[in-house]
Design an enzyme around this catalytic site. Structure first.
Site, PDB file in Angstrom:
ATOM      1  N   ASP A   8       0.862  -1.175   0.000  1.00  0.00           N
ATOM      2  CA  ASP A   8       0.000   0.000   0.000  1.00  0.00           C
ATOM      3  C   ASP A   8       0.910   1.240   0.000  1.00  0.00           C
ATOM      4  O   ASP A   8       2.120   1.128   0.244  1.00  0.00           O
ATOM      5  CB  ASP A   8      -0.881  -0.042   1.256  1.00  0.00           C
ATOM      6  N   SER A  42      -2.735   0.532  -4.513  1.00  0.00           N
ATOM      7  CA  SER A  42      -3.286   1.729  -3.889  1.00  0.00           C
ATOM      8  C   SER A  42      -4.663   2.084  -4.429  1.00  0.00           C
ATOM      9  O   SER A  42      -5.033   1.706  -5.540  1.00  0.00           O
ATOM     10  CB  SER A  42      -2.335   2.904  -4.135  1.00  0.00           C
ATOM     11  N   ALA A  43      -5.397   2.842  -3.628  1.00  0.00           N
ATOM     12  CA  ALA A  43      -6.663   3.404  -4.106  1.00  0.00           C
ATOM     13  C   ALA A  43      -6.401   4.577  -5.049  1.00  0.00           C
ATOM     14  O   ALA A  43      -7.305   5.051  -5.733  1.00  0.00           O
ATOM     15  CB  ALA A  43      -7.500   3.876  -2.912  1.00  0.00           C
ATOM     16  N   LYS A 193      -8.207  -5.127  -3.519  1.00  0.00           N
ATOM     17  CA  LYS A 193      -6.762  -5.187  -3.729  1.00  0.00           C
ATOM     18  C   LYS A 193      -6.322  -6.624  -3.999  1.00  0.00           C
ATOM     19  O   LYS A 193      -5.387  -6.866  -4.763  1.00  0.00           O
ATOM     20  CB  LYS A 193      -6.027  -4.591  -2.529  1.00  0.00           C
ATOM     21  N   ASN A 219      -9.070  -0.892   3.825  1.00  0.00           N
ATOM     22  CA  ASN A 219      -9.132  -1.332   2.427  1.00  0.00           C
ATOM     23  C   ASN A 219      -7.949  -2.214   2.045  1.00  0.00           C
ATOM     24  O   ASN A 219      -7.827  -2.644   0.906  1.00  0.00           O
ATOM     25  CB  ASN A 219      -9.246  -0.132   1.473  1.00  0.00           C
TER      26      ASN A 219
END
Length: 266
Positions: A8, A42-43, A193, A219
């Site tokens: 992340d 990652s978002a 993810k 997340n």
């Protein structure tokens, strides 16, 4: 044996003031020198990740939008999952009605669309990520067939926690999860993810048990549960730490470096 590492970004690779420490950068480069791929998960959109990798002087694969867009290190698309048109329209209408104070962001591929580029939350996000928002009408985007990989809602922490529960109940076909106390990420239900990692593992011909992941927030849960070895950062909530196979130091204390060096991977 670890043959690929996933990480992340915010709260994990980056310190709280959004930079990569020298020791963490050296640890990542140590992996690459051993031909162990290092993949950022990652978002964030691609344009919010490239400034980080460029500063580190590395070119690596990316899993963007929490798994909705998977890219090779050359930038080629391995997988792309967008939200359905009707569901997107209904979500934006309902979310705007229930949470009028929230700022809604519409991410499609390499574009970040907002209603107001002067919105203070948007301006702050641009400063943090170095990505550039574009003004657009969401309904017009949908009419043109520009479907989102992700919707992002920015709001106060109490609203964010409530919105996660209420909107998930209203839209079971979507995956709705907090990535920070003030940020709510919305993707197609099939996107996590872990789903992005599965695509990347297939690309490299590797198995989940040969992978290692680092994460710090809600997340990241699917990712931490999916990879063979998973490491929660010291700054992660207890629920996240419980889902991992190990806990390292915080993002402020070179957590990635500490784990990789301890286990002879850097």
């Amino acid at each position: 044996m670890v043959k690929i590492v996933f990480s992340d970004i915010d709260g994990t690779l980056l310190t709280d003031d959004k930079h990569v420490t020298k020791r963490t950068e050296e640890a990542v480069k140590g992996l690459l020198q051993q031909d162990i791929p290092f993949v950022l998960v990652s978002a964030r959109m691609p344009e919010a990740i490239y400034p980080i990798t460029e500063k580190m002087g590395i070119t690596i694969p990316l899993i963007c939008y929490s798994g909705a867009l998977v890219l090779t290190k050359e930038g080629e698309t391995l997988a792309s999952t967008v939200m359905e048109k009707d569901v997107t329209a209904a979500f934006i209408k309902e979310a705007g009605s229930l949470f009028p104070d929230a700022t809604i962001n519409y991410y499609a591929g390499h574009h970040w669309y907002v209603k107001d580029v002067q919105d203070q939350r948007v301006v702050f996000e641009m400063e943090i990520t170095e990505a550039k928002a574009e003004k657009a009408d969401f309904a017009a985007c949908l009419q043109k067939g520009i479907l989102p990989h992700k919707i992002l809602m920015m709001m106060e922490p109490d609203d964010c926690e409530r919105a996660e529960k209420e909107l998930q109940a209203l839209f079971p076909s979507l995956n709705i999860v907090r990535s920070f106390s003030t940020l709510l990420e919305i993707m197609d239900k099939s996107v996590t993810k872990a789903s992005g990692i599965e695509v990347m593992l297939q690309h490299y011909g590797l198995k989940a048990e040969e992978s290692l992941s680092f994460g710090d927030n809600y997340n990241d849960l699917e990712m931490l549960r999916y990879t063979g070895t998973s490491v929660a950062m010291g700054n992660a909530p207890e629920k996240v730490k419980e889902a991992a196979t190990a806990v390292t130091r915080s993002n402020e204390e070179d957590g990635i470096y500490a784990y990789l060096t301890k286990h002879g991977l850097a």
